[in-house]
Write an enzyme that holds these catalytic residues in place. Structure first.
Site, PDB file in Angstrom:
ATOM      1  N   SER A 145       0.826  -1.211   0.000  1.00  0.00           N
ATOM      2  CA  SER A 145       0.000   0.000   0.000  1.00  0.00           C
ATOM      3  C   SER A 145       0.858   1.259   0.000  1.00  0.00           C
ATOM      4  O   SER A 145       2.038   1.234   0.378  1.00  0.00           O
ATOM      5  CB  SER A 145      -0.917   0.006   1.225  1.00  0.00           C
ATOM      6  OG  SER A 145      -1.786  -1.093   1.212  1.00  0.00           O
ATOM      7  N   ALA A 146       0.261   2.354  -0.411  1.00  0.00           N
ATOM      8  CA  ALA A 146       0.955   3.641  -0.396  1.00  0.00           C
ATOM      9  C   ALA A 146       1.356   3.996   1.031  1.00  0.00           C
ATOM     10  O   ALA A 146       0.577   3.805   1.971  1.00  0.00           O
ATOM     11  CB  ALA A 146       0.056   4.725  -0.968  1.00  0.00           C
TER      12      ALA A 146
END
Length: 411
Positions: free
Chosen positions: A80-81
């Site tokens: 994920s970011a």
């Protein structure tokens, strides 16, 4: 990507320098607030968990790193970011010695959790894909976190024997949330919960016989696999260039919807304007509250298709029936007289036999939202067991699920 996101032109390409720049950006933009979270992001070598990606992509604060795709090219695993990982970890309020469950593995996020809870704590990370868990276990050991327990299995029940947990962090999009039973008293559960095609990362805490939701955050995650998977109704139109999605109901008539898209359209305008960058994410929540035909329309940005002009690239609201639909669009409006800011007016395009009716209905919903809800706080969320007697909100909606009932209540 914004101007202050890391780019290939950074002054130094060393992982250490890029990591320090990423942490500085996460702190500057408010996603990292606690010192122990900052220390974890500074300590864990993110590049070791994504060796196939260039360093500038690995350390971009706002970008996801895809690590696996299926035969159709859809992402099935990712890191994920960093901004979202930081936001969710902050929401969990971890402490030294805490017992943590992660649903959806990859290794990097589990390493961050292990850094924060320390050797006196424990981290269990679960994924259904043996390729993912094998890779995560290997990378965790190489990065210095061999004590993280990596479990390959269906997250619906694979972690049962390892609970209870002080925190549960779910890093895949889920339609239901069966892990409340594993949450220790005083624990916190951070879940990207899907309802009516909307996803919000919600922090749940115990409140009597239910879980109270805090800090709903707009997000998007790869959907969970296994027994917890939930199939939405989809219609791929214009050879896949346009997609309609709605939660539940009968199968959509793809041929009729495709013909509707290619046919004449109805057009109505709302008189409601929005400025560049002005948030209006409560609109989708309001539409999901008041209309059972609420769904989403998406246009592939890489395809040359002018049949649809959604107002937003992602999560653009639509009303969808078996053979007709209407969706939100925009056109330039007059600039703001005081600031000179460029404005856009919301409108609605309708397609199909009921397209004009749906367009007017969506316009009316938007006018109600603009008058009564646009500038007020968003709804509250609570999560009840599926067998509980749930109070029906005066303004809101109950979303019945397999294990739970999600209640959305507007103040």
């Amino acid at each position: 990507m914004t101007a202050d996101t890391l780019s290939p032109g950074s002054s130094s390409q060393s992982p250490e320098r890029l990591r320090a720049e990423m942490v500085a950006q996460l702190k500057r933009e408010g996603w990292i607030r606690a010192g122990e979270v900052a220390d974890a992001f500074a300590a864990v070598p993110r590049e070791m968990f994504a060796p196939e990606a260039p360093l500038t992509a690995v350390y971009s604060a706002k970008d996801v790193v895809i690590t696996k795709r299926d035969a159709a090219g859809r992402a099935t695993s990712s890191i994920s970011a960093p901004w979202l990982q930081a936001e969710m970890i902050e929401a969990a309020r971890l402490r030294k010695g805490a017992r943590v469950l992660e649903i959806g593995s990859g290794g990097y996020n589990a390493a961050l959790l292990a850094e924060i809870v320390g050797p006196e704590g424990s981290v269990v990370t679960v994924d259904i894909d043996p390729w993912v868990t094998g890779r995560a276990g290997r990378f965790l050991a190489e990065a210095g976190y061999p004590h993280v327990k990596v479990v390959c299995g269906d997250a619906e029940y694979a972690a049962d024997e390892h609970g209870p947990f002080d925190a549960v962090l779910v890093t895949v999009g889920v339609w239901d949330c069966p892990w409340g039973r594993l949450l220790a008293p005083g624990g916190r559960m951070v879940v990207p919960l899907i309802f009516a095609t909307i996803t919000r990362s919600i922090t749940f805490v115990h409140d009597g016989d239910h879980l109270m939701g805090l800090n709903p955050t707009v997000c998007g995650f790869i959907p969970i696999q296994g027994d917890g998977a939930h199939a939405e109704r989809e219609a791929a139109l214009a050879d896949g260039a346009v997609k309609l999605t709605i939660d539940g109901g009968p199968e959509l008539d793809v041929a009729a919807l495709d013909a509707a898209l290619n046919g004449a359209r109805a057009e109505v305008w709302t008189g409601i304007a929005v400025g560049n960058g002005e948030p209006f994410d409560t609109l989708n929540l309001w539409l999901a509250t008041v209309d059972d035909t609420f769904g989403m329309i998406w246009r592939d940005p890489d395809r040359d298709c002018d049949l649809a002009q959604p107002a937003t690239r992602w999560y653009c609201p639509a009303l969808i029936t078996l053979d007709s639909f209407a969706y939100l669009t925009v056109r330039p409006a007059n600039r703001d007289g005081d600031s000179g800011e460029r404005r856009h007016e919301f409108g609605v395009y309708g397609h199909g036999r009921r397209g004009a009716e749906l367009a007017r209905r969506l316009r009316d919903h938007m006018r109600t939202w603009n008058r009564d809800r646009r500038h007020s706080p968003g709804p509250d969320f609570t999560l009840y067991p599926v067998e509980a007697a749930v109070p029906v909100p005066a303004v809101g909606r109950v979303f019945p699920k397999r294990h739970t009932q999600l209640v959305m209540t507007w103040p």
